[in-house]
Design an enzyme around this catalytic site. Structure first.
Site: not given
Length: 327
Positions: A75, A150, A193
């Site tokens: 990321e 995301k 993440c």
């Protein structure tokens, strides 16, 4: 001199020179099986996009020399801004310079890339100056194969632990999951993440055929020390997938540091590679682990412990909620 570090649970390799790395990778090639190889990388991004690309490029080149057919970058591989304004000012579209350079690199080296956490300008950029946190897959011909944006944003305050981040202040949550992508190492399910904390996502990807889950990340030092490995291993155990997690490591600027420990976990939940890290150990040169992906191990694990066959239908698990609602 380009340095790489690989830490394995049963064997450790500390920082080595690039010439030594080339010798090691040639030995690895000669002794390798027919299983495909993935490179799981870590790096220390800063606001300097050119320097970050230089590191990423060297990692991809070294991974390809090591026999990797797919390379995973973390990321924020493009940059980590020192403020909200700087983060937004540096953002690009998917047709901008950063992704274009990586598509050219993938095509030149004939390698697949997982670029996790690209700062992509949002759909209404000119009006609202908001971005997506986007996981981009590029194939070995240099074409964009998939983009996952995301869906779970990191809005967390941890008093006393030095963590204060509000991703939603400038980031748009993604509208949907992306189907697993067929790659040379298997079918890859995409997360980023904080998505790691939501098992519903990993189970949905597994039900759609994922052999491998990937969570490119920039975990904080506090949350990484407490939760990083246990979460990755849990996702591997419950889905019986490989889990590959590229990571940011070390200090990015005066107010931000990442935990590191880029990790590879097999379908049984065993850690098969760990790049190490911590707040004081970041290196702008980066590091990686090379992992053989044995899809027969995925099949064997699922055959010997058929968890998904034993899972009840979704209505069974929602039954408790319905019972509470009717009281």
């Amino acid at each position: 001199m380009f340095a790489l570090r690989c830490l394995f649970r049963k064997q450790a390799r500390h920082f080595v020179t690039y010439s030594t790395w080339k010798s090691l990778t040639m030995q690895n090639r000669m002794s390798s099986t027919s299983n495909p190889v993935a490179a799981v990388c870590q790096m220390t991004s800063t606001p300097d996009k050119e320097a970050n690309f230089s590191v990423g490029k060297r990692l991809v080149e070294a991974a390809r020399e090591g026999g990797a057919s797919m390379v995973f970058l973390p990321e924020a591989f493009d940059y980590i801004g020192s403020s909200r304004d700087e983060t937004l000012a540096l953002a690009e579209s998917l047709t901008g310079d950063t992704i274009s350079r990586y598509t050219q690199l993938a095509s030149k080296l004939n390698v697949w890339l997982s670029l996790g956490g690209f700062h992509e300008r949002g759909h209404d950029w000119e009006n609202d100056r908001r971005i997506y946190n986007s996981h981009v897959i590029i194939n070995d011909q240099g074409s964009l194969t998939a983009v996952y944006r995301k869906s779970h944003l990191f809005d967390v305050e941890l008093p006393g632990r030095g963590v204060s981040l509000k991703e939603s202040a400038f980031t748009i949550p993604g509208p949907a999951l992306a189907p697993p992508v067929q790659t040379p190492i298997g079918k890859v399910g995409l997360g980023i993440c904080y998505d790691l904390r939501f098992p519903e996502l990993s189970l949905a990807l597994q039900r759609q055929g994922a052999d491998i889950l990937t969570y490119p990340s920039a975990f904080t030092v506090a949350t990484g020390a407490a939760h990083w490995e246990v979460l990755l291993r849990a996702r591997a155990v419950e889905t019986q997938c490989y889990v590959l997690a590229a990571a940011q490591v070390g200090r990015h600027h005066t107010t931000r540091a990442s935990w590191g420990h880029a990790l590879a976990v097999d379908p049984w939940g065993a850690v098969v590679g760990d790049c190490g890290g911590g707040e004081k150990e970041g290196s702008g040169n980066g590091g990686m682990i090379l992992v053989e992906v044995d899809l027969e191990k995925v099949r064997e694990t699922r055959r010997n412990m058929p968890v998904q066959e034993h899972r009840r239908d979704a209505g069974f698990y929602r039954g408790l909620e319905a019972a509470v609602d009717n009281t």
